[in-house]
Design a protein around this motif. Structure first.
Motif, mmCIF file in Angstrom:
data_model
loop_
_atom_site.group_PDB
_atom_site.id
_atom_site.type_symbol
_atom_site.label_atom_id
_atom_site.label_comp_id
_atom_site.label_asym_id
_atom_site.label_seq_id
_atom_site.Cartn_x
_atom_site.Cartn_y
_atom_site.Cartn_z
ATOM 1 N N ILE A 9 0.830 -1.241 0.113
ATOM 2 C CA ILE A 9 -0.131 -0.103 0.042
ATOM 3 C C ILE A 9 0.975 1.161 0.202
ATOM 4 C CG2 ILE A 9 -1.845 1.448 1.311
ATOM 5 C CD1 ILE A 9 -2.912 -1.304 2.317
ATOM 6 N N ALA A 24 -6.773 7.352 -1.028
ATOM 7 C CA ALA A 24 -6.692 5.671 -0.494
ATOM 8 C C ALA A 24 -8.112 5.247 -0.201
ATOM 9 C CB ALA A 24 -5.766 5.950 0.824
ATOM 10 N N GLU A 28 -7.866 0.759 2.974
ATOM 11 C CA GLU A 28 -6.311 0.843 2.908
ATOM 12 C C GLU A 28 -5.844 1.515 4.193
ATOM 13 O OE1 GLU A 28 -5.076 0.681 -1.953
ATOM 14 O OE2 GLU A 28 -5.886 2.303 -0.939
#
Length: 87
Positions: A9, A24, A28
């Protein structure tokens, strides 16, 4: 605890916390929120060691911190590979 999933990520957003905050997914953010800045800090510390700008004590403390902060050696290797992204 830093995991491969968290590093993926982080890398997806190129370590850019502003981009991560704006783009995001909530899932996440939930996965990475507590470790985003830890990953960035560890990358900076690894870079200092790699450039020979750190003392032996700093280097030993970093190795210990990496072991304590990451779930396994592969995660540490992935974290170290992020240095290229920061250049």
């Amino acid at each position: 605890m830093i995991t491969s999933e968290k590093i993926k990520i982080y890398a997806h957003y190129y370590g850019d916390s502003d981009m991560w905050a704006r783009r995001a997914k909530s899932s996440e953010k939930a996965i990475l929120s507590n470790d985003w800045y830890l990953i960035g800090s560890l990358i900076q510390e690894i870079e200092l060691v790699n450039k020979g700008l750190a003392s032996e004590k700093f280097t030993l403390n970093l190795k210990k911190h990496l072991i304590e902060s990451c779930d396994n050696q592969e995660t540490i290797r992935q974290l170290e590979s992020l240095l290229a992204m920061n250049k």
